[in-house]
Design an enzyme around this catalytic site. Structure first.
Site, PDB file in Angstrom:
ATOM      1  N   LYS A  80      41.734  29.285  -8.306  1.00  0.00           N
ATOM      2  CA  LYS A  80      41.071  28.183  -8.298  1.00  0.00           C
ATOM      3  C   LYS A  80      41.115  26.298  -9.021  1.00  0.00           C
ATOM      4  O   LYS A  80      42.462  26.352  -9.186  1.00  0.00           O
ATOM      5  CB  LYS A  80      40.432  28.744 -10.572  1.00  0.00           C
ATOM      6  N   ASP A  92      47.044  39.094 -17.719  1.00  0.00           N
ATOM      7  CA  ASP A  92      47.821  37.621 -18.325  1.00  0.00           C
ATOM      8  C   ASP A  92      48.718  37.694 -19.254  1.00  0.00           C
ATOM      9  O   ASP A  92      48.876  38.992 -19.897  1.00  0.00           O
ATOM     10  CB  ASP A  92      46.337  37.142 -18.659  1.00  0.00           C
ATOM     11  N   ALA A 121      39.459  32.186 -23.547  1.00  0.00           N
ATOM     12  CA  ALA A 121      39.411  32.464 -23.662  1.00  0.00           C
ATOM     13  C   ALA A 121      38.341  32.457 -21.729  1.00  0.00           C
ATOM     14  O   ALA A 121      37.608  33.137 -21.181  1.00  0.00           O
ATOM     15  CB  ALA A 121      38.818  34.602 -23.447  1.00  0.00           C
ATOM     16  N   GLY A 122      38.161  31.317 -21.547  1.00  0.00           N
ATOM     17  CA  GLY A 122      37.165  29.947 -20.029  1.00  0.00           C
ATOM     18  C   GLY A 122      37.993  31.231 -19.160  1.00  0.00           C
ATOM     19  O   GLY A 122      37.077  31.432 -18.324  1.00  0.00           O
ATOM     20  N   ASP A 124      52.449  22.261 -54.099  1.00  0.00           N
ATOM     21  CA  ASP A 124      52.038  21.329 -53.006  1.00  0.00           C
ATOM     22  C   ASP A 124      52.438  21.670 -51.802  1.00  0.00           C
ATOM     23  O   ASP A 124      52.165  21.408 -50.606  1.00  0.00           O
ATOM     24  CB  ASP A 124      53.234  20.277 -53.126  1.00  0.00           C
ATOM     25  N   ASP A 154      43.764  33.435 -24.482  1.00  0.00           N
ATOM     26  CA  ASP A 154      43.669  32.274 -25.965  1.00  0.00           C
ATOM     27  C   ASP A 154      42.186  31.671 -25.463  1.00  0.00           C
ATOM     28  O   ASP A 154      41.197  32.488 -26.377  1.00  0.00           O
ATOM     29  CB  ASP A 154      44.177  30.739 -25.507  1.00  0.00           C
TER      30      ASP A 154
END
Length: 317
Positions: free
Chosen positions: A198, A224, A230-231, A43, A228
């Site tokens: 930004k 950084d 990458a935007g 399970d 994540d």
């Protein structure tokens, strides 16, 4: 250092999140990884069996809480409980990547602070210490009432770029939150810094980027802690080139690289993305643009120093 660590009271175990890194760490220290098995009932329930005596030992468990984060977190909590019930002297959690770290405050009403919940779970299970690397928010250290050693990836990343012998570099933070990290990198490489400011004028409108600092004709290195989807990092790289940077490198400690990240990096102005092995990089993510550095010597040395009750902070002097 000899290739065999002689104190039998130190035991190093790994679970399933990053076994390659754990093997590297154990080899650096000069110990065999402890014997334990992680199995699942039909399970999906996790069962852990520790297959050697750890009574009276300082035990170090290596486990990043990376994807699938809930599976890896549950493995870790069950392992801590097993170690406590098996009379370990100390239970030291080595967590190169601390999952849920981005949920570190209430930004909106009725939001949880999951990074604090994870700290509570680790303590309640029975952990005595956490060794972690580049927390998304350094104040997460204050979520713990147990001992915590916070290691830094910047020296490893900076050393790599120093060996590349790049000309006229500038270290760039992709947002205001990462300025301290960029400053540490810049100090090591004796370079100036720039910051990308930004903002979104209104919902669903592309971000407007203003660059604070001189990047004209320079080699820009974006830094950084986590990449994540990458935007942010790819938009930043493209903005740097559009504003006159000669070329753009990027680096981070934790390559989450989920969803469209790899496509975005491939199609961006980033010449090279330098990451560490705090999170396992799946084969399909090992593209030509990505260079992977090992944090095993750093973590191995920290484990030795904790066990021998020496200073960990002097690792970064």
């Amino acid at each position: 250092m000899s290739n065999q660590y002689l104190d039998p009271k130190m035991k190093v175990f790994t679970l399933n999140s990053n076994q390659g890194l754990a093997k590297e760490i154990a080899k650096f220290i000069g110990v065999e990884l402890g014997k334990c098995s992680v199995t699942r009932f039909s399970d999906g329930e996790i069962q852990i069996n520790i297959e050697e005596s750890i009574r009276g030992c300082d035990v170090f468990v290596i486990q990043s809480t990376s994807a699938p984060v809930n599976e890896h977190l549950m493995e870790l909590l069950i392992m801590i409980d097993a170690l406590r019930r098996a009379s370990a002297k100390t239970i030291n959690i080595v967590m190169p990547y601390y999952g849920y770290a981005r949920q570190d405050r209430k930004a909106r009403a009725r939001e949880p602070i999951t990074a604090k919940l994870v700290a509570n779970l680790l303590e309640t299970a029975g952990a005595n210490r956490v060794i972690t690397l580049d927390l998304h928010a350094p104040q997460i250290q204050g979520f713990f009432d147990i001992l915590i050693d916070h290691l830094m990836g910047v020296p490893i990343l900076a050393e790599y770029f120093r060996t590349k012998d790049l000309n006229d570099i500038v270290i760039v933070s992709p947002d205001h939150g990462g300025v301290t990290r960029a400053r540490k990198m810049a100090d090591r490489l004796k370079a100036p810094i720039a910051i990308i400011d930004k903002r979104r004028p209104r919902p669903n409108v592309a971000e407007v980027m203003n660059i604070v600092g001189n990047i004209e004709g320079k080699t820009a290195i974006l830094i950084d802690d986590i990449i994540d989807t990458a935007g942010t990092i790819t938009l930043a790289a493209n903005a740097l080139v559009e504003n006159g940077a000669s070329e753009v490198y990027a680096c981070c400690t934790h390559p989450v690289l989920s969803g469209p990240a790899i496509d975005r990096i491939n199609n961006s102005k980033i010449k090279e993305l330098v990451v560490t092995n705090s999170i396992v990089l799946a084969e399909e993510k090992k593209i030509d643009k990505i260079v992977e550095l090992s944090v095993a010597p750093l973590i191995g040395e920290a484990i030795i120093r904790v066990h021998e009750e020496q200073s960990v902070s002097t690792l970064f002097d």
